[in-house]
Design an enzyme around this catalytic site. Structure first.
Site, PDB file in Angstrom:
ATOM      1  N   ARG A 246       0.833  -1.195   0.000  1.00 15.75           N
ATOM      2  CA  ARG A 246       0.000   0.000   0.000  1.00 15.75           C
ATOM      3  C   ARG A 246       0.867   1.244   0.000  1.00 15.75           C
ATOM      4  O   ARG A 246       1.904   1.301   0.644  1.00 15.75           O
ATOM      5  CB  ARG A 246      -1.007  -0.020   1.144  1.00 15.75           C
ATOM      6  CG  ARG A 246      -0.478   0.138   2.527  1.00 15.75           C
ATOM      7  CD  ARG A 246      -1.666   0.275   3.477  1.00 15.75           C
ATOM      8  NE  ARG A 246      -1.220   0.258   4.850  1.00 15.75           N
ATOM      9  CZ  ARG A 246      -2.032   0.427   5.872  1.00 15.75           C
ATOM     10  NH1 ARG A 246      -3.308   0.589   5.688  1.00 15.75           N
ATOM     11  NH2 ARG A 246      -1.560   0.423   7.096  1.00 15.75           N
TER      12      ARG A 246
ATOM     13  N   THR B 221      -1.465   7.359   0.715  1.00 12.97           N
ATOM     14  CA  THR B 221      -2.871   7.339   0.299  1.00 12.97           C
ATOM     15  C   THR B 221      -3.561   6.042   0.707  1.00 12.97           C
ATOM     16  O   THR B 221      -4.790   5.945   0.664  1.00 12.97           O
ATOM     17  CB  THR B 221      -2.971   7.422  -1.242  1.00 12.97           C
ATOM     18  OG1 THR B 221      -2.348   6.239  -1.782  1.00 12.97           O
ATOM     19  CG2 THR B 221      -2.274   8.654  -1.769  1.00 12.97           C
TER      20      THR B 221
ATOM     21  N   ASP C  64       0.233  -4.317  13.201  1.00 14.52           N
ATOM     22  CA  ASP C  64       0.543  -4.777  11.849  1.00 14.52           C
ATOM     23  C   ASP C  64       0.556  -6.305  11.840  1.00 14.52           C
ATOM     24  O   ASP C  64       1.435  -6.932  12.422  1.00 14.52           O
ATOM     25  CB  ASP C  64       1.907  -4.227  11.415  1.00 14.52           C
ATOM     26  CG  ASP C  64       2.194  -4.547   9.952  1.00 14.52           C
ATOM     27  OD1 ASP C  64       2.217  -5.749   9.591  1.00 14.52           O
ATOM     28  OD2 ASP C  64       2.360  -3.611   9.166  1.00 14.52           O
TER      29      ASP C  64
ATOM     30  N   ASP D 134       3.798  -8.015  10.480  1.00 11.11           N
ATOM     31  CA  ASP D 134       4.912  -7.896  11.430  1.00 11.11           C
ATOM     32  C   ASP D 134       4.725  -8.831  12.617  1.00 11.11           C
ATOM     33  O   ASP D 134       5.675  -9.457  13.092  1.00 11.11           O
ATOM     34  CB  ASP D 134       5.011  -6.456  11.944  1.00 11.11           C
ATOM     35  CG  ASP D 134       5.705  -5.534  10.949  1.00 11.11           C
ATOM     36  OD1 ASP D 134       6.328  -6.043   9.998  1.00 11.11           O
ATOM     37  OD2 ASP D 134       5.622  -4.309  11.130  1.00 11.11           O
TER      38      ASP D 134
HETATM   39  N1  URA Z   1      -2.826  -3.788   8.066  1.00  5.35           N
HETATM   40  C1  URA Z   1      -2.445  -4.249   9.281  1.00  5.35           C
HETATM   41  O1  URA Z   1      -1.625  -5.156   9.383  1.00  5.35           O
HETATM   42  N2  URA Z   1      -2.996  -3.685  10.365  1.00  5.35           N
HETATM   43  C2  URA Z   1      -3.888  -2.696  10.311  1.00  5.35           C
HETATM   44  O2  URA Z   1      -4.360  -2.237  11.347  1.00  5.35           O
HETATM   45  C3  URA Z   1      -4.276  -2.228   9.030  1.00  5.35           C
HETATM   46  C4  URA Z   1      -3.732  -2.800   7.923  1.00  5.35           C
END
Ligand code: URA
Length: 205
Positions: free
Chosen positions: A101, A105, A196, A199
């Site tokens: 992403r 944006t 995330d 992660d």
């Molecule tokens: N992607 C993620 O890993 N966590 C979020 O909160 C949003 C997108």
């Protein structure tokens, strides 16, 4: 609205493990897998079946066999749901969708898309975090353009922003999630969320 939010104590328990900032990757991966079992069961509740005869030790009766299922794992966090899907549906064919992403944006930038044949299959898109909806909407468009007609999305957590976008852009596609969270922060992370997902799965925080 084409949204189903799981209502099951085990799903709530495993989601809590995922949300906990102190959960280590090994335990996080196990919780993601266990929660995915519930998502798969719910998302496949009305899967088409073929009837087939089966001989029990006592007599002949009617059995059922699965029709083709394809899973598309959206890289990389979707990999965290894949083991559970393969375990519950061993005949599943698996494709991968790579999308990054744009950090400003939050719009998707495609870098890889390789699906198996989708024509007759029920397609499960594995996208754990439905935040803005950019990646999921892109993945759904890709599978529909590749011939899919039955598309269901498995999301661990969803935000209203993403759900609304999916409703606008793909109103017939069903979304299954363990939680509809409150909103997004200014970096497009879901709140309260779990951070995330990639992660946390792969220990890259
Ligand atoms: N992607 C993620 O890993 N966590 C979020 O909160 C949003 C997108």
């Amino acid at each position: 609205m084409n949204l189903t939010v799981l209502d099951h104590p085990l799903a709530k328990h495993y989601l809590t493990v995922l949300r906990d900032r102190d959960t280590e990757p090994e335990v996080f991966r196990a919780a993601a897998r266990r929660l995915t079992y519930s998502l798969v069961m719910e998302a496949t509740r009305d899967l088409r079946l073929d009837e087939c005869p089966v001989d029990t030790p006592l007599e002949k009766t009617t059995g059922y066999s699965l029709t083709p299922v394809v899973a598309i794992a959206v890289l990389r966090a979707g990999l965290g749901l894949l083991d559970a899907v393969v375990e519950l549906i061993p005949s599943v064919k698996v494709g991968f969708a790579g999308v990054q992403r744009n950090e400003e944006t939050a719009e998707p930038i495609e870098y890889y898309f390789k699906p198996p044949d989708l024509a007759e299959a029920s397609v499960l898109i594995l996208e754990p975090m439905l935040a803005t909806g950019g990646s999921l909407s892109w993945a759904v468009r890709k599978v529909i353009d590749s011939g899919a007609t039955d598309v269901r999305c498995l999301c661990v957590v969803a935000a209203p922003e993403g759900v609304n976008r999916m409703n606008r852009e793909h109103p017939t596609v069903r979304i299954f999630t363990a939680s509809l969270d409150r909103d997004l922060n200014d970096r497009f992370y879901i709140q309260p969320g779990l951070g995330d997902m990639g992660d946390r799965l792969f220990g890259t925080t």
